[in-house]
Design a protein around this motif. Structure first.
Motif, PDB file in Angstrom:
ATOM      1  N   ARG A   4      -1.291   3.605   4.367  1.00 54.61           N
ATOM      2  CA  ARG A   4      -0.874   2.195   4.264  1.00 54.61           C
ATOM      3  C   ARG A   4      -0.635   1.565   5.641  1.00 54.61           C
ATOM      4  O   ARG A   4      -0.844   0.379   5.832  1.00 54.61           O
ATOM      5  CB  ARG A   4       0.378   2.082   3.404  1.00 54.61           C
ATOM      6  N   GLN A   5      -0.206   2.373   6.597  1.00 52.95           N
ATOM      7  CA  GLN A   5       0.103   1.847   7.932  1.00 52.95           C
ATOM      8  C   GLN A   5      -1.128   1.363   8.689  1.00 52.95           C
ATOM      9  O   GLN A   5      -1.001   0.630   9.669  1.00 52.95           O
ATOM     10  CB  GLN A   5       0.870   2.892   8.771  1.00 52.95           C
ATOM     11  N   ILE A   7      -3.754  -0.315   7.139  1.00 52.15           N
ATOM     12  CA  ILE A   7      -4.396  -1.447   6.469  1.00 52.15           C
ATOM     13  C   ILE A   7      -4.413  -2.627   7.436  1.00 52.15           C
ATOM     14  O   ILE A   7      -3.412  -2.974   8.046  1.00 52.15           O
ATOM     15  CB  ILE A   7      -3.677  -1.822   5.153  1.00 52.15           C
ATOM     16  N   ASP A  29      -7.958  -1.647   2.478  1.00 48.76           N
ATOM     17  CA  ASP A  29      -6.953  -1.348   1.460  1.00 48.76           C
ATOM     18  C   ASP A  29      -6.744   0.162   1.357  1.00 48.76           C
ATOM     19  O   ASP A  29      -7.606   0.947   1.779  1.00 48.76           O
ATOM     20  CB  ASP A  29      -7.398  -1.886   0.099  1.00 48.76           C
ATOM     21  N   TYR A  30      -5.627   0.521   0.800  1.00 47.94           N
ATOM     22  CA  TYR A  30      -5.322   1.910   0.469  1.00 47.94           C
ATOM     23  C   TYR A  30      -4.446   1.876  -0.774  1.00 47.94           C
ATOM     24  O   TYR A  30      -3.486   1.108  -0.853  1.00 47.94           O
ATOM     25  CB  TYR A  30      -4.579   2.617   1.607  1.00 47.94           C
ATOM     26  N   TYR A  31      -4.806   2.692  -1.779  1.00 51.84           N
ATOM     27  CA  TYR A  31      -3.982   2.783  -2.981  1.00 51.84           C
ATOM     28  C   TYR A  31      -4.116   4.172  -3.578  1.00 51.84           C
ATOM     29  O   TYR A  31      -5.016   4.925  -3.222  1.00 51.84           O
ATOM     30  CB  TYR A  31      -4.347   1.693  -4.005  1.00 51.84           C
ATOM     31  N   GLU A  32      -3.209   4.496  -4.481  1.00 59.28           N
ATOM     32  CA  GLU A  32      -3.171   5.822  -5.103  1.00 59.28           C
ATOM     33  C   GLU A  32      -3.140   5.686  -6.616  1.00 59.28           C
ATOM     34  O   GLU A  32      -2.584   4.722  -7.142  1.00 59.28           O
ATOM     35  CB  GLU A  32      -1.932   6.583  -4.623  1.00 59.28           C
ATOM     36  N   CYS A  80      -6.255   9.449  -3.858  1.00 57.52           N
ATOM     37  CA  CYS A  80      -6.033   8.398  -2.878  1.00 57.52           C
ATOM     38  C   CYS A  80      -7.351   7.677  -2.631  1.00 57.52           C
ATOM     39  O   CYS A  80      -8.401   8.316  -2.531  1.00 57.52           O
ATOM     40  CB  CYS A  80      -5.510   8.997  -1.568  1.00 57.52           C
ATOM     41  N   LEU A 117      -9.249   4.936  -0.124  1.00 53.52           N
ATOM     42  CA  LEU A 117      -9.245   4.223   1.147  1.00 53.52           C
ATOM     43  C   LEU A 117     -10.466   3.302   1.161  1.00 53.52           C
ATOM     44  O   LEU A 117     -11.603   3.765   1.003  1.00 53.52           O
ATOM     45  CB  LEU A 117      -9.312   5.210   2.311  1.00 53.52           C
TER      46      LEU A 117
END
Length: 149
Positions: free
Chosen positions: A3-4, A6, A102-105, A114, A116
């Motif tokens: 997340r850091q 993005i 973006d990044y999400y789980e 995860c 990316l």
């Protein structure tokens, strides 16, 4: 996990659409369309020269994003979308860079998955965007845990 990063992007890297590499790339994907490899066909085309296959940007250098360290193996290629304003012309110079979009789980059957999302850009020497490539990389639970060690 990422997340850091993005919104972070790499520095622009100069690349050239080289004739020999376009030919080898075309051979490797089994698509020797004359517009890619035959100089006479390229000269007679509406572009006045040869063009590169649509997935050719995979060979470009997009630089590195500080703080984004992915393993060399174990990642899953989730999705990839190209958008072109015009074809890549053999012999032209481009400036390419990557941005983390973006990044999400999500929880899956085998644990945490995860995702990316990156976007790559190719600009001409005037700064006009010629193409973009958006890709989703999937990081499995097993790979994620190995990265934490």
């Amino acid at each position: 996990m990422f997340r850091q990063v993005i919104g972070e992007e790499s520095k622009k890297i100069k690349n050239v659409v080289e004739k020999g590499i376009v030919k080898r790339f075309s051979e490797s994907i089994g698509d020797l369309h004359p517009i890619y490899v035959d100089e006479e066909v390229g000269r007679q085309s509406r572009y006045g020269r040869n063009i590169a296959p649509p997935t050719f940007p995979r060979v470009f250098d997009y630089g590195e994003i500080e703080g984004l360290h992915l393993p060399n193996k174990g990642l899953i290629h989730g999705e990839q979308i190209y958008h072109y304003e015009r074809p890549l012309l053999v012999g032209e110079e481009l400036y390419c860079y990557t941005q983390v979009k973006d990044y999400y789980e999500k929880e899956g059957k085998n644990g945490l998955m995860c995702f990316l999302v990156t976007k790559r850009y190719g600009e001409d020497v005037q700064g006009n965007v010629i193409f973009t490539e958006e890709a989703t990389i999937i990081i499995t639970e097993k790979v994620r845990k190995a990265m934490e060690v």
